[in-house]
Design a protein around this motif. Structure first.
Motif, PDB file in Angstrom:
ATOM      1  N   THR A  29       0.671  -1.107  -0.338  1.00 42.34           N
ATOM      2  CA  THR A  29       0.415   0.290  -0.254  1.00 42.34           C
ATOM      3  C   THR A  29       1.051   1.013   0.186  1.00 42.34           C
ATOM      4  N   TYR A  30       1.639   1.586   1.233  1.00 42.40           N
ATOM      5  CA  TYR A  30       2.307   2.381   1.310  1.00 42.40           C
ATOM      6  C   TYR A  30       3.123   2.899  -0.461  1.00 42.40           C
ATOM      7  N   LEU A  31       3.707   1.740  -0.965  1.00 38.29           N
ATOM      8  CA  LEU A  31       4.840   1.792  -2.305  1.00 38.29           C
ATOM      9  C   LEU A  31       4.152   2.033  -3.019  1.00 38.29           C
ATOM     10  N   ARG A  32       2.556   1.585  -3.160  1.00 38.81           N
ATOM     11  CA  ARG A  32       1.849   1.910  -5.024  1.00 38.81           C
ATOM     12  C   ARG A  32       1.165   4.012  -4.519  1.00 38.81           C
ATOM     13  N   VAL A  33       1.452   3.687  -3.396  1.00 38.24           N
ATOM     14  CA  VAL A  33       0.903   5.952  -3.162  1.00 38.24           C
ATOM     15  C   VAL A  33       1.569   6.012  -3.583  1.00 38.24           C
ATOM     16  N   SER A  34       3.307   6.008  -2.594  1.00 37.63           N
ATOM     17  CA  SER A  34       4.530   6.456  -2.969  1.00 37.63           C
ATOM     18  C   SER A  34       5.013   6.112  -4.127  1.00 37.63           C
ATOM     19  N   ALA A  35       4.863   5.194  -4.867  1.00 39.36           N
ATOM     20  CA  ALA A  35       5.664   5.871  -5.764  1.00 39.36           C
ATOM     21  C   ALA A  35       5.402   7.033  -7.121  1.00 39.36           C
ATOM     22  N   LEU A  36       3.430   7.530  -6.532  1.00 39.53           N
ATOM     23  CA  LEU A  36       2.879   8.503  -7.207  1.00 39.53           C
ATOM     24  C   LEU A  36       4.415  10.039  -7.320  1.00 39.53           C
ATOM     25  N   GLY A  37       4.788  10.004  -5.847  1.00 40.21           N
ATOM     26  CA  GLY A  37       5.938  11.065  -5.443  1.00 40.21           C
ATOM     27  C   GLY A  37       6.870  11.001  -6.004  1.00 40.21           C
ATOM     28  N   VAL A  38       7.028   9.469  -6.823  1.00 37.62           N
ATOM     29  CA  VAL A  38       9.008   9.753  -7.134  1.00 37.62           C
ATOM     30  C   VAL A  38       9.377  10.628  -8.482  1.00 37.62           C
ATOM     31  N   PRO A  39       7.736  10.501 -10.034  1.00 37.83           N
ATOM     32  CA  PRO A  39       8.885  11.287 -10.838  1.00 37.83           C
ATOM     33  C   PRO A  39       8.712  12.985  -9.851  1.00 37.83           C
ATOM     34  N   ALA A  40       8.174  13.522  -8.731  1.00 41.25           N
ATOM     35  CA  ALA A  40       8.560  14.811  -8.093  1.00 41.25           C
ATOM     36  C   ALA A  40       9.718  15.218  -7.390  1.00 41.25           C
ATOM     37  N   MET A  41      10.291  13.421  -7.108  1.00 47.00           N
ATOM     38  CA  MET A  41      12.049  13.683  -6.459  1.00 47.00           C
ATOM     39  C   MET A  41      12.252  14.052  -7.321  1.00 47.00           C
ATOM     40  N   LEU A  42      12.138  12.710  -8.536  1.00 45.72           N
ATOM     41  CA  LEU A  42      13.485  13.375  -9.434  1.00 45.72           C
ATOM     42  C   LEU A  42      13.465  14.314 -10.108  1.00 45.72           C
ATOM     43  N   VAL A  43      12.277  15.421 -10.793  1.00 38.16           N
ATOM     44  CA  VAL A  43      12.231  16.748 -10.757  1.00 38.16           C
ATOM     45  C   VAL A  43      13.181  18.162  -9.573  1.00 38.16           C
ATOM     46  N   VAL A  44      13.067  17.621  -8.820  1.00 38.86           N
ATOM     47  CA  VAL A  44      13.421  17.459  -7.103  1.00 38.86           C
ATOM     48  C   VAL A  44      14.937  17.900  -7.412  1.00 38.86           C
ATOM     49  N   LEU A  45      15.530  17.078  -7.608  1.00 40.47           N
ATOM     50  CA  LEU A  45      16.787  15.913  -7.727  1.00 40.47           C
ATOM     51  C   LEU A  45      17.250  17.225  -8.782  1.00 40.47           C
ATOM     52  N   ALA A  46      16.672  17.394 -10.156  1.00 42.64           N
ATOM     53  CA  ALA A  46      17.207  18.094 -10.982  1.00 42.64           C
ATOM     54  C   ALA A  46      17.405  19.509 -10.922  1.00 42.64           C
ATOM     55  N   GLN A  99       6.016  16.298  -1.633  1.00 41.10           N
ATOM     56  CA  GLN A  99       7.319  16.194  -2.849  1.00 41.10           C
ATOM     57  C   GLN A  99       6.749  16.975  -3.981  1.00 41.10           C
ATOM     58  N   TRP A 100       5.680  17.079  -4.084  1.00 34.96           N
ATOM     59  CA  TRP A 100       4.352  17.131  -5.864  1.00 34.96           C
ATOM     60  C   TRP A 100       5.086  18.927  -5.208  1.00 34.96           C
ATOM     61  N   GLY A 101       4.912  19.401  -3.753  1.00 35.84           N
ATOM     62  CA  GLY A 101       4.434  20.938  -3.676  1.00 35.84           C
ATOM     63  C   GLY A 101       6.102  21.506  -3.589  1.00 35.84           C
ATOM     64  N   MET A 102       6.774  20.610  -3.247  1.00 37.68           N
ATOM     65  CA  MET A 102       8.410  21.005  -3.482  1.00 37.68           C
ATOM     66  C   MET A 102       8.452  20.919  -4.514  1.00 37.68           C
ATOM     67  N   ALA A 103       8.125  20.083  -5.525  1.00 39.50           N
ATOM     68  CA  ALA A 103       8.992  20.592  -7.340  1.00 39.50           C
ATOM     69  C   ALA A 103       8.417  21.211  -7.775  1.00 39.50           C
TER      70      ALA A 103
END
Length: 442
Positions: free
Chosen positions: A133-150, A201-205
Motif C-alpha cells: 500500500t505504502y509503496l504504490r501510493v508513494s510511487a506517485l511521488g517519485v517523478p516529483a522527487m526526480l524533478v526536485v533532484l534535477a 513532494q509535489w509541492g516541493m517540485a
C-alpha cells in the motif's frame, strides 16, 4: 602574500556561502522518512515494518538517479562561468525533462511490481500488505522527487543553495502536518502517511519549477523539451549512474557481511552506518560547493582559479573530517546508549565507531575531490575509479568472514575502501587531467 590571503578568504566565503545551506537541505531530506516512521509507528508494528520495507525500496530507487542533480550542477555551472546564463538555464531544463521521463518510467514499473518487490525484500505476511500500500501510493511521488533532484542541480549550478534549503525545510514541515492530518485526522492509516509525503513532494517540485520557469522566461529560454539536449543530459549522467550503483554495491556487501556475523553485529552495523551517513552529509555539503565552484571556474576558462579552489576545499575537507572524527570519538560513550541497551550491541559499537572516527579526515578528502571532479564533468574517471574500489573492497569484506573477524574488522575494510578512493581521486586531482575549460567539456 596579501593577494594570496585575499584569494583564500574569497574561496572560504564562497565555500561557506554554498556549503552551509546545502548541509541544511541535505539533513532535511532524510527527516521525511523519520517523520513517516514516527507517525506510522503508533499504528502498530506490522505497519511500521511495512513502511521500513517500502521506504528502503523507494530510497534506493531515488538515490540511483542522484546523477540528475550532480550532472546538472556541473553543466549549468560551466555555462554560467562562460557568461551564458540562457544556455545554463536551457541545460537545466533539459535535465528536468530527463527527470520527468525517468520518473514516469519508474512509476510505470513500480505500480505493477510492488507486490513481488516487497516479497523479494522478505516482508512478513502481516507487514507485506502495508508495504505494498505504502509503496504504490508513494510511487506517485517519485517523478516529483526526480524533478526536485534535477531542479536542485540547476540552482546549485547557478550558485544558489539557499532556495533548496528553504524548499527542503518547507517540504519537511508540510510532510509532518499532512502525515498527522491524513493518518489520524482522516483515518487513512499507512496510506495517509504515503499520501502526505506525496503531496509534500509535489509541492516541493512545484516550488522548484516555479523558480526555474521564471528564470527561463526572464531570459527568453524556451521550456519545451529538446531531444538532443535531453540525450546529452542522459549521456553525461551514465558514468555517474555507474559510480552510484558501485557505491550502493559496496554498502550492500557490507550489510550482507554484517548480517552473517550475528544479530548483535548487524544491529550495531545499522547504527554505525546511520552515523557514518549523517557525518557524510556534512562533508557532502562541501562537495556540493565544489561542484558549483569548480564548474563555474572551468566555464570561465579560469584553470588556475579551479586549482586554487580545489586546494582550498581539500583543506576544508581534511579539517572538517578531523573535527567530526574527534567529536565522534569523544561522544561515543554518550551516543551509544541512545541507540541500544543491549550490552552485546554496545560492545560492538564502541570500537567500530572509533574506526569511523579515525577515517573521517580521509572521508573529508574523498568527498571534496569527488565533488571537484563532478564539477569538472569528469564522470568517466569517477565511474572507473569507483569500480576499482568496489573490486578492492569486496575481497577485503569477504575476508572478514573467512578469517573470523567481527564488525570492527568489517569497518576497517570500509576504511580501506575510503583509502583506495582517496588514492585514486588524489592521483587524478594532482594529474590536472580533469581541468578542461570551456562552456562545454569536450
Amino acid at each position: 602574500m596579501h593577494r594570496a590571503t585575499t584569494s583564500t578568504r574569497r574561496h572560504d566565503r564562497e565555500i561557506l556561502a554554498l556549503a552551509l545551506p546545502a548541509f541544511g537541505a541535505l539533513v532535511a531530506e532524510p527527516l521525511f522518512v523519520l517523520v513517516d516512521s514516527a507517525v506510522v509507528g503508533h499504528l502498530g508494528t506490522p505497519q511500521l515494518a511495512g513502511l521500513g520495507v517500502a521506504a528502503a525500496l523507494l530510497t534506493s530507487a531515488v538515490n540511483v538517479f542522484v546523477f540528475l542533480a550532480y550532472a546538472t550542477t556541473a553543466a549549468v555551472a560551466r555555462r554560467l562561468g562562460a557568461g551564458d546564463l540562457a544556455a545554463a538555464l536551457r541545460q537545466g531544463i533539459d535535465g528536468i525533462w530527463l527527470a520527468v521521463l525517468l520518473g514516469a518510467l519508474v512509476l510505470a514499473a513500480a505500480l505493477p511490481l510492488a507486490p513481488p518487490l516487497v516479497e523479494l525484500f522478505g516482508a512478513s505476511a502481516t507487514a507485506a500488505p502495508h508495504a505494498v500500500t505504502y509503496l504504490r501510493v508513494s510511487a506517485l511521488g517519485v517523478p516529483a522527487m526526480l524533478v526536485v533532484l534535477a531542479a536542485t542541480g540547476v540552482l546549485r549550478g547557478l550558485q544558489n543553495t539557499r532556495t533548496p534549503l528553504v524548499v527542503a525545510v518547507a517540504g519537511f514541515g508540510a510532510n509532518a502536518v499532512l502525515n498527522v492530518a491524513l493518518v489520524y485526522g482522516a483515518g487513512l492509516g499507512i496510506a495517509g502517511s504515503a499520501w502526505g509525503t506525496v503531496l509534500a513532494q509535489w509541492g516541493m517540485a512545484a516550488a522548484y519549477l516555479t523558480v526555474v520557469v521564471r528564470g527561463a522566461r526572464r531570459h527568453g529560454v524556451p521550456l519545451r523539451p529538446d531531444a538532443p539536449g535531453i540525450r546529452a543530459s542522459a549521456t553525461a549522467g551514465v558514468p555517474l549512474l555507474v559510480r552510484t550503483l558501485s557505491l550502493r554495491a559496496v554498502l550492500m556487501i557490507a550489510t550482507a557481511v554484517a548480517a552473517r556475523l550475528g544479530d548483535a553485529d548487524v544491529a550495531a552495523h545499522q547504527v554505525v552506518l546511520g552515523l557514518w551517513s549523517l557525518l557524510a552529509f556534512a562533508l557532502d555539503a562541501i562537495a556540493i560547493a565544489g561542484q558549483a565552484i569548480i564548474g563555474r571556474h572551468l566555464g570561465a576558462d579560469d584553470a588556475e582559479g579551479a586549482r586554487d579552489a580545489c586546494r582550498r576545499m581539500v583543506r576544508w575537507g581534511v579539517v572538517s573530517g578531523a573535527v567530526l572524527g574527534v567529536l565522534l570519538a569523544l561522544a561515543r560513550p554518550a551516543v551509544v546508549p541512545l541507540f541500544t541497551s543491549d550490552a552485546a550491541v554496545r560492545a560492538e559499537l564502541m570500537p567500530a565507531l572509533l574506526v569511523v572516527a579515525l577515517v573521517q579526515p580521509v572521508s573529508g578528502v574523498v568527498f571534496v575531490l569527488d565533488g571537484v571532479l563532478m564539477g569538472a564533468g569528469d564522470g568517466p574517471f569517477l565511474a572507473g575509479a569507483m569500480l576499482v574500489t568496489l573490486v578492492a573492497f569486496a575481497p577485503a569484506a569477504l575476508a572478514v568472514l573467512a578469517l573470523g573477524g567481527g564488525l570492527t574488522a568489517l569497518w576497517w575494510a570500509m576504511g580501506l575502501f575510503m583509502l583506495v578512493r582517496m588514492a585514486s581521486l588524489g592521483w587524478r586531482a594532482r594529474s590536472g587531467r580533469w581541468i578542461v575549460t570551456g562552456a562545454v567539456r569536450a
